[in-house]
Design a protein around this motif. Sequence first.
Motif, PDB file in Angstrom:
ATOM      1  N   ALA A  17      21.470 -22.549  41.167  1.00 42.31           N
ATOM      2  CA  ALA A  17      21.611 -21.098  41.061  1.00 42.31           C
ATOM      3  C   ALA A  17      22.451 -20.705  39.853  1.00 42.31           C
ATOM      4  N   ALA A  18      23.364 -21.583  39.483  1.00 41.76           N
ATOM      5  CA  ALA A  18      24.281 -21.242  38.402  1.00 41.76           C
ATOM      6  C   ALA A  18      23.718 -21.615  37.034  1.00 41.76           C
ATOM      7  N   VAL A  56      21.784 -29.045  26.931  1.00 38.14           N
ATOM      8  CA  VAL A  56      21.928 -30.187  27.833  1.00 38.14           C
ATOM      9  C   VAL A  56      23.405 -30.515  28.032  1.00 38.14           C
ATOM     10  N   ALA A  57      24.134 -30.488  26.949  1.00 37.75           N
ATOM     11  CA  ALA A  57      25.562 -30.800  27.039  1.00 37.75           C
ATOM     12  C   ALA A  57      26.271 -29.836  27.995  1.00 37.75           C
ATOM     13  N   ARG A  58      25.971 -28.562  27.833  1.00 34.68           N
ATOM     14  CA  ARG A  58      26.592 -27.569  28.708  1.00 34.68           C
ATOM     15  C   ARG A  58      26.202 -27.798  30.161  1.00 34.68           C
ATOM     16  N   MET A  59      24.949 -28.095  30.360  1.00 36.76           N
ATOM     17  CA  MET A  59      24.473 -28.224  31.723  1.00 36.76           C
ATOM     18  C   MET A  59      25.134 -29.389  32.464  1.00 36.76           C
ATOM     19  N   VAL A  60      25.199 -30.544  31.822  1.00 38.53           N
ATOM     20  CA  VAL A  60      25.785 -31.683  32.528  1.00 38.53           C
ATOM     21  C   VAL A  60      27.246 -31.398  32.861  1.00 38.53           C
ATOM     22  N   GLN A  61      27.885 -30.581  32.043  1.00 37.43           N
ATOM     23  CA  GLN A  61      29.257 -30.207  32.384  1.00 37.43           C
ATOM     24  C   GLN A  61      29.288 -29.315  33.613  1.00 37.43           C
ATOM     25  N   LYS A  62      28.308 -28.415  33.695  1.00 42.04           N
ATOM     26  CA  LYS A  62      28.223 -27.565  34.884  1.00 42.04           C
ATOM     27  C   LYS A  62      28.032 -28.415  36.137  1.00 42.04           C
ATOM     28  N   LEU A  63      27.299 -29.481  35.967  1.00 42.43           N
ATOM     29  CA  LEU A  63      27.034 -30.353  37.099  1.00 42.43           C
ATOM     30  C   LEU A  63      28.283 -31.111  37.538  1.00 42.43           C
TER      31      LEU A  63
END
Lengths: 287, 287
Positions: A17-18, A56-63
């Motif tokens: 969702a985020a 991608v970099a941002r996303m894996v951090q969100k994860l």
Amino acid sequence: MTNPSQTVRELIRKHYAALTQSERKFAQALLENYPAAGLASITIVAANAEVSTPTVARMVQKLGFKGYPQFHQALLKELEAKGSGPTQRRAKWASEAPESHLLNRFAQTVTRNIEQTFANIDTESFDGAVRQLADTDGQLYVVGGRITRSLADYAFTHFQAVRPRVTYMTASSATWPHYVLDMTEGDTLLLFDVRRYEANLERLAELAAGRGVRVILITDQWASPITQVAQFSFNCWVEAPSAWDSNIATMMLLEALIAATQEVCWPETRDRYDRLDALFDMTRLFR
Amino acid sequence: MTNPSQTVRELIRKHYAALTQSERKFAQALLENYPAAGLASITIVAANAEVSTPTVARMVQKLGFKGYPQFHQALLKELEAKGSGPTQRRAKWASEAPESHLLNRFAQTVTRNIEQTFANIDTESFDGAVRQLADTDGQLYVVGGRITRSLADYAFTHFQAVRPRVTYMTASSATWPHYVLDMTEGDTLLLFDVRRYEANLERLAELAAGRGVRVILITDQWASPITQVAQFSFNCWVEAPSAWDSNIATMMLLEALIAATQEVCWPETRDRYDRLDALFDMTRLFR
DNA sequence: CTGACTTTGGAAAAATCTTTCCACACCGAC
DNA sequence: GTCGGTGTGGAAAGATTTTTCCAAAGTCAG
């Protein structure tokens, strides 16, 4: 940091969702080719998903990972764990679920139904039925029984978008005579009947056929008696690990019919879709 | 250079005789944990096998790769190919039809959807949702959007047979406030929302959640914004070779939920089925 | 025991990957 | 239409990885 017991798949679900649009694009790409699509370098992985590296970099951090290398490592650990398991599991349906979980039993049965159903479709009949459904000179009536009413409704919703002159005959059989009154030769009746076959539907089919209406029947593997008056009829396998029958294969055949009809009607249908879209945009104002 | 059709495993076997002692050490480590042990960086991979980096670098060159990255890539390709294995099984569904016939294209796409959907179901969420659906202390409300209305209807028809206290909320959003009026904590709202997501449904979900109702959401792979207020949500893949989306996977998930709920409620459900049957037998007299 | 050869890994150079920053584009609100 | 906010990708800085080189260790024949 990250709870190591969670799989990346679970993390994606949890944070979905985020995620922003292009982050989701990458998430989709990864899930569709899991975990291989996340095991190359960030550059390559991003290019494959058609997003930029920073995304991608941002996303894996969100994860919850500190950086891409950590994410990469997590995927690798999962892969390793899977490989060292008892035996390589053959079907990987609900991969995390035990073999005997209802989800897996269900998936197995339904897949068989679909295979059976499609293997038994006569392509010529299919094409013939589609030609009939795409014939906009005549009216198209759609009707279903107690259970299949929903499918008829689904058919109606879609055919209505695809072509003009579509009528949904309500489930209440009391009103059917009114519709029959207006049926003429060249019209089409798309009819769903699965067991327990309904006498009302049979009477309706007979009446319609008597007036020169082409009947297209979608029924189960045991075949409704309506087969005898139908011009085209299709059998769908409905086995299910439960007390009632599964209508997945039935719905799949229906969708295939709709898709094919749409393809035949295309230039006209495209126009209808555009106009429909415009209308929806207008109703959006109400929110 | 390297024949691309050979797997790394085969390459190792072929060149094994030419490998030095520590190169073999690495080869062993890789084969024991294949292919995961070769998918990290050369540094890590070497450390895990307790050899030095140059050893690995030299070895992959002996195998015929230009460098470690190429070796890495080759392993990844193998993994990827393995993942997409079950798709080959599509084989010859509508056997007589040519590969390109819509029936086959359709079957192929939908099968993929189903695989994706089921692979992404979190079993715990599924079981949790089922527990909620089987909780007959509270009311169960069912609602769908423009397209998913039919699915909601299908859900209603079946849940009504499985358990008492089920309400179908009509598609006309004007009447929804009336239903919300009676919702209380402990009730359940089963909600379908696929794109284009409908603002009305979102408002409804928010209102319901605000009143302590447990929301179960069935949505598509892109996830409706309702995910945020839903207690359980499920993503269904809806790819289709046509202008609209396929709801087969969605329906399949729904049927699985119904089947599981029925299993949980069984003693009671059995009784309901028997009574329902009796009632149908009575109406048969009318034919 | 010596010497030539092979193998091995440390370390630096080269290449690549990862991250960060920033400007631009897009969207919704007023 | 304008404005603020968010999302996106290009590009450079920073970090890591990969490769290469070379010296040291091991091996074996004579």
